[in-house]
Design a protein around this motif. Sequence first.
Motif, short mmCIF file in Angstrom:
data_model
loop_
_atom_site.label_atom_id
_atom_site.label_comp_id
_atom_site.label_asym_id
_atom_site.label_seq_id
_atom_site.Cartn_x
_atom_site.Cartn_y
_atom_site.Cartn_z
N PHE A 266 1.03 -1.16 0.17
CA PHE A 266 0.28 -0.10 0.07
C PHE A 266 0.88 1.13 -0.23
O PHE A 266 0.25 2.19 -0.02
CB PHE A 266 -1.28 0.31 1.60
CG PHE A 266 -1.87 -0.79 1.22
CD1 PHE A 266 -3.34 -0.53 0.82
CD2 PHE A 266 -1.44 -2.38 1.00
CE1 PHE A 266 -4.15 -1.52 0.79
CE2 PHE A 266 -2.71 -3.43 1.31
CZ PHE A 266 -4.05 -2.89 1.10
N ILE B 126 -9.15 6.71 1.90
CA ILE B 126 -8.71 5.31 1.12
C ILE B 126 -7.88 4.91 2.65
O ILE B 126 -7.46 3.35 2.17
CB ILE B 126 -7.83 5.42 -0.25
CG1 ILE B 126 -8.92 6.23 -0.66
CG2 ILE B 126 -7.15 4.96 -0.52
CD1 ILE B 126 -8.55 7.13 -2.90
N CYS C 83 -9.49 0.81 3.39
CA CYS C 83 -8.06 -0.03 3.23
C CYS C 83 -7.98 -1.06 4.70
O CYS C 83 -7.39 -1.71 4.86
CB CYS C 83 -6.78 0.40 2.60
SG CYS C 83 -7.55 0.20 0.73
N VAL D 44 -10.45 -2.59 6.09
CA VAL D 44 -10.79 -3.40 5.41
C VAL D 44 -9.93 -4.89 5.85
O VAL D 44 -9.53 -6.09 6.17
CB VAL D 44 -10.68 -3.74 4.01
CG1 VAL D 44 -10.57 -5.74 3.29
CG2 VAL D 44 -11.78 -2.84 3.29
N ILE D 45 -8.05 -4.73 5.95
CA ILE D 45 -7.08 -5.11 6.52
C ILE D 45 -7.20 -6.17 7.81
O ILE D 45 -7.33 -7.18 8.06
CB ILE D 45 -5.68 -4.17 6.70
CG1 ILE D 45 -5.57 -4.45 4.90
CG2 ILE D 45 -4.76 -5.78 6.88
CD1 ILE D 45 -4.00 -3.12 4.92
N LEU E 52 -1.69 3.13 7.26
CA LEU E 52 -1.51 3.70 5.89
C LEU E 52 -1.93 5.00 6.00
O LEU E 52 -1.93 5.78 5.13
CB LEU E 52 -3.18 2.78 5.29
CG LEU E 52 -2.73 0.97 5.27
CD1 LEU E 52 -3.79 0.38 4.63
CD2 LEU E 52 -1.40 1.13 4.64
N ASN F 12 -2.88 5.27 -7.83
CA ASN F 12 -2.46 4.73 -7.09
C ASN F 12 -2.30 3.21 -6.93
O ASN F 12 -1.98 2.31 -7.61
CB ASN F 12 -4.02 4.35 -6.74
CG ASN F 12 -3.48 5.35 -5.18
OD1 ASN F 12 -2.58 5.84 -5.44
ND2 ASN F 12 -4.88 5.73 -4.75
N ARG F 13 -3.81 2.34 -8.73
CA ARG F 13 -3.15 1.03 -9.31
C ARG F 13 -1.81 1.09 -9.91
O ARG F 13 -1.28 0.17 -9.46
CB ARG F 13 -4.66 1.13 -10.54
CG ARG F 13 -5.14 0.34 -10.94
CD ARG F 13 -5.21 0.34 -12.17
NE ARG F 13 -5.12 0.39 -13.90
CZ ARG F 13 -5.96 1.72 -14.26
NH1 ARG F 13 -6.97 1.64 -14.42
NH2 ARG F 13 -4.84 1.89 -14.84
#
Length: 448
Positions: free
Chosen positions: A73, A106, A110, A113-114, A154, A248-249
């Motif tokens: 990340f 974001i 994220c 979720v982690i 993050l 980011n992708r």
Amino acid sequence: MDQATRTDRNRAGAFEVTHRLVLSIAIPMTLGFLTTPLLGLTDTAVAGRLGSADALAGLAVGAVLFDLILGSFNFLRASTTGLVAQSFGRGDRAEEYAVLWRSLAIAIACGLVIALAAPLLLAAGLALMSPPASVGAVTSEYFSIRILAAPMALSNYALLGFVLGRGQGVTGLFLQAIINGVNIVLSILLGLGLGWGVAGIAWGTVAGEAAGTIFGLCLVVMRARGASRPSFAHVFALERLKALFSLNRDIMIRTFVLLAAFTLMTRIGTSFGPVALAANAVLMNIFLVAGYYLDGLANAAEQLVGRAFGAAWRPAFDRAVKLTFLWSIGLGALTTLLFLVFGETVIGWLTTTQSVRDEAAIYLPWAALTATTGALAFQMDGVFIGATWSSAMRNMMLAAFAGYLAALAIFVPLLGNHGLWLSLNVFLALRGLFLASRVRVLAARVFS
């Protein structure tokens, strides 16, 4: 017009890039990055004093898992730096903070979720690493605590990207020092002083990340006084979110390919036996040492190139590319020379096993050369991130990786471990050369 607005407009437009400006960003960030290996040494020392080999091994496995999970990340830091630097160059203070709030949203999402997926991630990690049951138990304890820090870790990527985008290298150093400093102190206090063991080390990490997030947010809020505050609709505008996700992708794909390249090197190295594998691990520290200050110079390139883009000022762009190139190549070549002269002494510090020392000395010249062959790649990464040329950076990484695979297929069967190190140098050189070959064309499109 308020004072903050006048200041923002005054800093927009033409500006001069000097050696002093480059180093004012690069040096503090290099010092900040150097606190990371100090943290790793501290955690290892604390675990090593617990009187259990399982504790040390379990911590090592857990640290690798977090490197894989959280390291993936790092695009949050890079994309934030590039976009904030461009807003900084335009004098658009509202957009600077809008970029930060988007990135933080974001990051937190994220991170949550982690944290929620912790049981699945732990199971997958243990299956991947296959440690003995006793070591796995230690890893599970460490992982289950440290994973709580994921949203904050993050968020700290986004906060660091924000201050770097504004050219505040000293602030970035303070953020790194707070995160790692609190971590080090509490790992010792909790792990050894209070006898919490590996759990104490994990809680020290959670506390360090929390301290960094709190300090960073307080700093941002205080410095935002008087600035034009972006509206909710501005921050979460669909078009801007799509652009951020696209950026980011591309950076994430580039990061995965880079991780795959080094993982492949380790995997192939295992075929040469434990002594060669250990020697390669020792020699990779040379590349990592060079990486700390080359990363600092890449950060300078990110900010200065991004600022030049925002200001639409080609002379500053050209000067930023030139000066960061000179410093990167110069320091890379100096590092190569120093390791060629003193490398065997360094190897002696890193291992006491004579067979590993002898093996590492054989391949030392290849490892020393990585500082030079990798210098352009680091610098160009900074240029492309600052310019937000993410798709070109992704494509050039994939092309360099294809060249790396070809080099491995040709040189490893012919030269063994020498071929493996030669292939790594080819990969690093291709990355830099491929990226550099695109700069003139891409810049012409922007500044025309």
